[in-house]
Design an enzyme around this catalytic site. Structure first.
Site, mmCIF file in Angstrom:
data_model
loop_
_atom_site.group_PDB
_atom_site.id
_atom_site.type_symbol
_atom_site.label_atom_id
_atom_site.label_comp_id
_atom_site.label_asym_id
_atom_site.label_seq_id
_atom_site.Cartn_x
_atom_site.Cartn_y
_atom_site.Cartn_z
ATOM 1 N N ARG A 124 0.855 -1.183 0.000
ATOM 2 C CA ARG A 124 0.000 0.000 0.000
ATOM 3 C C ARG A 124 0.890 1.232 0.000
ATOM 4 N NH1 ARG A 124 -4.089 -2.270 -1.558
ATOM 5 N NH2 ARG A 124 -6.034 -2.534 -0.398
ATOM 6 N N GLU B 210 -3.622 7.981 -5.075
ATOM 7 C CA GLU B 210 -3.922 7.272 -6.323
ATOM 8 C C GLU B 210 -5.188 7.841 -6.942
ATOM 9 O OE1 GLU B 210 -4.062 3.084 -5.570
ATOM 10 O OE2 GLU B 210 -2.035 3.005 -4.782
ATOM 11 N N HIS C 116 -1.583 0.571 -9.805
ATOM 12 C CA HIS C 116 -2.235 -0.319 -8.833
ATOM 13 C C HIS C 116 -2.935 -1.468 -9.559
ATOM 14 C CE1 HIS C 116 -3.959 -0.523 -4.502
ATOM 15 N NE2 HIS C 116 -3.799 -1.719 -5.012
#
Lengths: 339, 339
Positions: free
Chosen positions: B247, B276, B295
């Site tokens: 993360r 993000e 991601h």
């Protein structure tokens, strides 16, 4: 060096303290690791036909570190005492001229040195295709956040064309990460711990279409030159990627470019080319489904020292009158033990 | 959907033919695979606080497919009948708000689904660094033939920070290709078939400097937020590469940028970011020792169907009154079984 052009007394005494060795290198100074060799031998360095003609007379051993050379064939008549030729490369195609092939002089090569890193290069290329890494880099350059779903390599099928020493290492790494590996060799043989099947080269067309990745790890010989031509690319799956770490002339480059352009295959990773360096105007440079490198897949940091050590190990065999290892089948053009 | 805002009779009968399930998705239509779920349940789709407030009353199960959402906490008081929350993601950090943590409602996650592809992504990044593939692509774009010697990954040392389900799969792939793998977990534990050693998180600074590759596969928790800060990057080897597939907020991004700029570490591969999508003006985009992706490391083609199948499998457990699998330790913020 011309002053030294006096044949030594070539006899069969392998105990002489410093046998004369000619090193055929791609530069006038020879490889950096030459100092180690000078501890064991009277070393002559040659880098073209003229210097080779000067160095060869009296040399009992020839160490070829420039695998692209054609000067040996030109200077061959000066080799009056040669007992052994070692090619410090995996491929020996440039050495296989008739006079050497027809002689009884053994040729050895560098089998084993480059295998592992070439296999890592191949696995890296496979993962680059699967993870769409080229587009990650492109989007990064464009500062764009673009999510995509990508491929797993698990259970994907790799066909290794040339199931010799390098091909086996490629297969071993691919198998280790969960891929299915088959091979193509001159003759079919039984499955083993790496290859789920090894098919005969004559049957290649039956198996090309099943592969997700086709990897060329074959030597360049009369039988393999131009092997991958338009019909072969057409026989592959449209999603297949083609990887060549063998020799450029195994592939008809124009046919490869056409297949990539037409979408007959999905991508290519190429470390070797018909012409090296590849001319800057060649269409391959600008194809974004092609990954290219400068004939370096096997060249790990430290490879020159490793090559010299391997030669020194074989030189110890020679001195002791023991059989040389890595002797090349001059008829087939590669060291036996697989392909 | 607001017309349907009538609580069903929530009882403990898990044999009822179609339990009410709310799906919290990132779009108003929910995931494509919803049709499969509708065969088994009365499905309400929500995508924000308002639609969640409308859907939750009477829902016995909540399926969260948008792991970035904060709307659940906002609408939590409307959850009058919840018996189970399933997060269709590996990380559950956004779900760990106090009211849910303090409740006796079990939370499950998608442990296992993404492990394999994340591990492939990590191995691909390692090989990209070792083979200097970024420069291969750059030289190709410049039509330049530039030979270099590159690195082998054999015997290189990987430190996997977060030795849980994903970290173990990463370690397994790295070990399979001949690397040495150690792990960092909350508590030290014995070596096993993947990890040559598993060190306690408290001792991480003792081991960071030994690693050629540091891979973050930890969940985001209070304990891991901001874990990789300036001193930690300074403790790594200057040739080390840092890979984050865990993360983003586990890393102090400014400290990472500084470390890369100053040469305190050699490179980074980042699939997750503090923010993000990463803003287009962020300095990371233009760093050529950084590989970035959106991601997506675990998102293999077919992952949505795989997630739904996993939820349906757990739903069968729930219906049968059997223990749910992949239950998250709400106190620690991840499913047990390693990290």
């Amino acid at each position: 060096m011309t002053q030294e052009n006096q044949p030594s007394a070539a006899d069969s005494d392998r105990d002489e303290p410093r046998p004369r060795i000619t090193v055929l290198s791609d530069g006038p100074d020879g490889p950096d690791s030459l100092a180690r060799l000078r501890e064991h031998a009277d070393v002559q360095v040659a880098h073209d036909e003229a210097s080779l003609r000067a160095a060869l007379p009296g040399s009992r051993i020839l160490l070829v570190t420039d695998f692209r050379t054609e000067s040996l064939e030109a200077a061959w008549d000066a080799a009056d005492s040669l007992e052994w030729v070692h090619a410090a490369s995996a491929g020996v195609d440039q050495l296989m001229f008739d006079a050497l092939v027809d002689s009884n002089i053994p040729v050895t090569n560098a089998q084993g040195i480059f295998d592992r890193c070439i296999a890592e290069y191949v696995l890296g290329a496979i993962l680059l295709f699967a993870k769409d890494t080229r587009n990650n880099i492109r989007y990064q350059q464009e500062r764009r956040w673009v999510h995509r779903d990508t491929e797993s390599i698990r259970d994907k099928r790799v066909l290794v064309v040339g199931a010799g020493s390098i091909g086996r290492q490629i297969g071993a790494l691919c198998k280790a990460v969960g891929m299915h590996v088959s091979g193509i060799a001159r003759r079919a043989r039984d499955a083993d711990e790496v290859f789920e099947a090894v098919y005969a080269a004559a049957d290649i067309d039956t198996h090309l279409g099943d592969a997700d990745y086709v990897v060329v790890a074959a030597p360049l010989t009369d039988a393999t030159e131009g092997w991958f031509d338009a019909p072969r690319f057409a026989a592959m799956a449209t999603h297949a990627r083609f990887i060549n770490i063998g020799r450029g002339p195994i592939v008809v480059t124009d046919a490869l470019v056409d297949a990539l352009t037409r979408g007959e295959i999905a991508g290519a990773a190429l470390d070797v080319f018909e012409q090296e360096p590849l001319p800057s105007e060649h269409p391959l440079w600008t194809m974004d489904n092609v990954l290219m490198s400068a004939h370096m897949a096997g060249d790990f940091i430290g490879w020159r020292d490793a090559l010299m050590q391997q030669f020194l190990d074989n030189l110890a065999h020679w001195r002791a009158g023991e059989p040389l290892f890595n002797e090349v089948s001059k008829r087939h053009g590669y060291a036996p033990g697989g392909a």
